[in-house]
Design an enzyme around this catalytic site. Structure first.
Site, short mmCIF file in Angstrom:
data_model
loop_
_atom_site.label_atom_id
_atom_site.label_comp_id
_atom_site.label_asym_id
_atom_site.label_seq_id
_atom_site.Cartn_x
_atom_site.Cartn_y
_atom_site.Cartn_z
N CYS A 113 0.82 -1.23 0.00
CA CYS A 113 0.00 0.00 0.00
C CYS A 113 0.85 1.27 0.00
O CYS A 113 0.36 2.35 -0.32
CB CYS A 113 -0.94 0.01 1.19
SG CYS A 113 -2.10 -1.35 1.12
N HIS A 247 -3.45 7.18 2.43
CA HIS A 247 -3.83 5.86 1.91
C HIS A 247 -5.23 5.54 2.41
O HIS A 247 -5.54 5.72 3.59
CB HIS A 247 -2.83 4.82 2.40
CG HIS A 247 -3.25 3.42 2.09
ND1 HIS A 247 -3.70 3.06 0.85
CD2 HIS A 247 -3.33 2.31 2.86
CE1 HIS A 247 -4.01 1.77 0.86
NE2 HIS A 247 -3.80 1.30 2.07
N ASN A 277 -9.97 -0.04 -0.42
CA ASN A 277 -8.50 -0.01 -0.32
C ASN A 277 -7.93 -0.54 -1.64
O ASN A 277 -8.02 -1.74 -1.91
CB ASN A 277 -8.07 -0.86 0.87
CG ASN A 277 -6.55 -0.86 1.07
OD1 ASN A 277 -5.80 -0.46 0.18
ND2 ASN A 277 -6.12 -1.33 2.22
N1 ACO Z 1 -18.25 -8.87 8.45
C1 ACO Z 1 -18.86 -9.02 9.62
N2 ACO Z 1 -18.19 -9.26 10.77
C2 ACO Z 1 -16.84 -9.33 10.69
C3 ACO Z 1 -16.14 -9.19 9.48
C4 ACO Z 1 -16.91 -8.96 8.32
N3 ACO Z 1 -16.35 -8.78 7.12
N4 ACO Z 1 -14.82 -9.31 9.72
C5 ACO Z 1 -14.68 -9.51 11.04
N5 ACO Z 1 -15.91 -9.54 11.63
C6 ACO Z 1 -16.22 -9.71 13.06
C7 ACO Z 1 -15.13 -10.45 13.78
O1 ACO Z 1 -15.32 -11.84 13.69
C8 ACO Z 1 -15.31 -9.95 15.19
O2 ACO Z 1 -16.41 -10.61 15.79
P1 ACO Z 1 -16.44 -10.95 17.38
O3 ACO Z 1 -16.40 -9.61 18.06
O4 ACO Z 1 -17.72 -11.69 17.53
O5 ACO Z 1 -15.19 -11.76 17.61
C9 ACO Z 1 -15.73 -8.49 15.00
O6 ACO Z 1 -16.26 -8.42 13.66
C10 ACO Z 1 -14.58 -7.50 15.16
O7 ACO Z 1 -13.45 -7.96 14.39
P2 ACO Z 1 -12.12 -7.14 14.31
O8 ACO Z 1 -11.17 -7.84 13.41
O9 ACO Z 1 -11.67 -6.82 15.70
O10 ACO Z 1 -12.65 -5.79 13.60
P3 ACO Z 1 -11.95 -4.41 13.50
O11 ACO Z 1 -12.75 -3.38 14.16
O12 ACO Z 1 -10.47 -4.47 13.81
O13 ACO Z 1 -12.08 -4.12 11.91
C11 ACO Z 1 -10.70 -4.16 9.94
C12 ACO Z 1 -11.46 -4.98 11.00
C13 ACO Z 1 -11.70 -3.33 9.20
C14 ACO Z 1 -9.99 -5.13 9.01
C15 ACO Z 1 -9.67 -3.24 10.64
O14 ACO Z 1 -8.94 -3.99 11.57
C16 ACO Z 1 -8.72 -2.57 9.69
O15 ACO Z 1 -9.06 -1.69 8.93
N6 ACO Z 1 -7.42 -2.92 9.77
C17 ACO Z 1 -6.36 -2.22 9.04
C18 ACO Z 1 -6.34 -2.49 7.57
C19 ACO Z 1 -5.16 -1.74 6.98
O16 ACO Z 1 -4.93 -0.59 7.25
N7 ACO Z 1 -4.35 -2.41 6.21
C20 ACO Z 1 -3.10 -1.78 5.79
C21 ACO Z 1 -2.99 -1.57 4.41
S1 ACO Z 1 -3.46 -2.96 3.47
C22 ACO Z 1 -2.08 -3.45 2.52
O17 ACO Z 1 -0.97 -3.05 2.72
C23 ACO Z 1 -2.34 -4.49 1.48
#
Ligand code: ACO
Length: 320
Positions: A113, A247, A277
């Site tokens: 990214c 980003h 993204n």
């Molecule tokens: N739909 C519904 N529920 C979901 C989904 C989904 N797609 N994915 C996860 N959940 C659930 C999980 O199972 C969890 O359930 P639980 O509470 O019952 O255990 C709950 O939602 C929370 O999961 P988290 O993983 O803690 O969710 P979070 O708030 O962290 O959001 C996300 C996830 C959106 C992926 C976030 O962590 C994020 O944006 N991370 C950073 C991404 C990023 O910046 N990447 C860098 C660049 S990418 C690159 O370089 C290629």
């Protein structure tokens, strides 16, 4: 000393729109969860047979047109991409041939990214040293090809697209500074485990895998630090920034960086909802959106930043 000025921008999104409702048909998720946790409403997906180079070419031609530059004037092509058309030649070489350019350096950089920021920084160094005068710098991705469409942790997040800028040597800036970093010890948190040399056996699958909440925490703290580093390097303060062009990973990460800069969200170019993204394509596409809709004006100060797999992270401060 020569400095690199942005003299044209362009971008291209594939035609096919994939909404959150479409993704609800693939995995156990909901439009509400995706919007709430990420801000994404829809993303674009490349058509069958449409490649990263196809997207890059369309973005590049738009940037060249905006710059009023003919392909023959380009003496450097750098493409940030993680989803090259082929193992080799590089996407930059494939694009060079399509543009009818013969001879000057053309290569890809791979920083996931942060790929566009890395590419921009490399081209900036070429121009500062006099090794190039007119550079085409692109971020282009078909992330849809490395997504496991059964993995709800990742498939809701990514999209395809390309963004491009034309840089030209000038006596006034331009790019004021770029700042690149990496820390490979976190490789396992965000990766495509499989590969050509390592193979695809023993869990080394060909799809993007991410430990989202760990990546999220790292992204927020790291991007805060790089904002400070960039401002300090230029003797500037937060109030000097006109636009943050981040980003586009997640609305909550964008908001945290804007808070750090004490910038209202109206001063952040935010394309998360429509683009998702798009990895290396996200920053140059957001830049082009802001330029073309007239929000970004000549003379303004732009802070571009990104964080991605590696981990890699970086920024560029630009007097537009
Ligand atoms: N739909 C519904 N529920 C979901 C989904 C989904 N797609 N994915 C996860 N959940 C659930 C999980 O199972 C969890 O359930 P639980 O509470 O019952 O255990 C709950 O939602 C929370 O999961 P988290 O993983 O803690 O969710 P979070 O708030 O962290 O959001 C996300 C996830 C959106 C992926 C976030 O962590 C994020 O944006 N991370 C950073 C991404 C990023 O910046 N990447 C860098 C660049 S990418 C690159 O370089 C290629």
């Amino acid at each position: 000393m020569k400095r690199a000025r942005v003299i044209g921008t362009g971008s291209y999104l594939p035609e096919r729109v994939m909404t959150n409702a479409d993704i609800e048909q693939l995995v156990e998720t909901s439009d509400e969860w995706i919007r709430d946790r990420t801000g994404i409403r829809e993303r674009r997906i490349a058509a069958e047979g449409e490649t990263t180079c196809d997207l890059a070419e369309k973005a590049a031609r738009r940037a060249l047109k905006a710059a009023g530059v003919a392909p023959r004037d380009i003496d450097l092509i750098v493409i940030g991409t993680t989803t090259a058309d082929q193992i080799f030649p590089s996407t930059a070489c494939l694009l060079q041939a399509r543009l009818g350019i013969h001879g000057p350096a053309a290569f890809d950089v791979q920083a996931v990214c942060t790929g566009f920021i890395y590419a921009l920084s490399v081209a900036d160094q070429f121009i500062r040293t006099g090794a190039a005068t007119t550079a085409l710098v692109i971020g282009a991705e078909t992330m849809s090809r490395i997504i496991d469409w059964k993995d709800r942790d990742t498939c809701v997040l990514f999209g395809d697209g390309a963004g491009a800028v034309v840089l030209r040597a000038d006596t006034k800036p331009g790019i004021l500074s770029t700042h690149l970093h990496a820390d490979g010890k976190h490789a396992g948190l965000l990766q495509v485990p499989g590969g050509i040399s390592g193979g695809y056996e023993d869990g080394r699958d060909p799809y993007l895998r991410m430990q989202g909440s760990e990546v999220f925490k790292m992204a927020v703290t790291t991007l805060s630090r790089i904002v400070d580093e960039t401002l300090e390097a230029n003797g500037l303060s937060r109030e000097d920034i006109d636009w943050l062009i981040p980003h586009q990973a997640n609305n909550r990460i964008l908001a945290a960086t804007a808070r750090k800069l004490r910038l209202p969200m109206e001063r952040v170019i935010n394309t998360v909802a429509e683009h998702g993204n798009t990895s290396a394509a996200s920053v140059p596409m957001a830049l082009d959106v802001g330029v073309r809709d007239g929000r970004i004006e000549r003379g303004q100060l732009l802070l571009l930043e990104a964080f991605g797999g590696g981990f890699t992270w970086g920024s560029a401060l630009i007097r537009y």
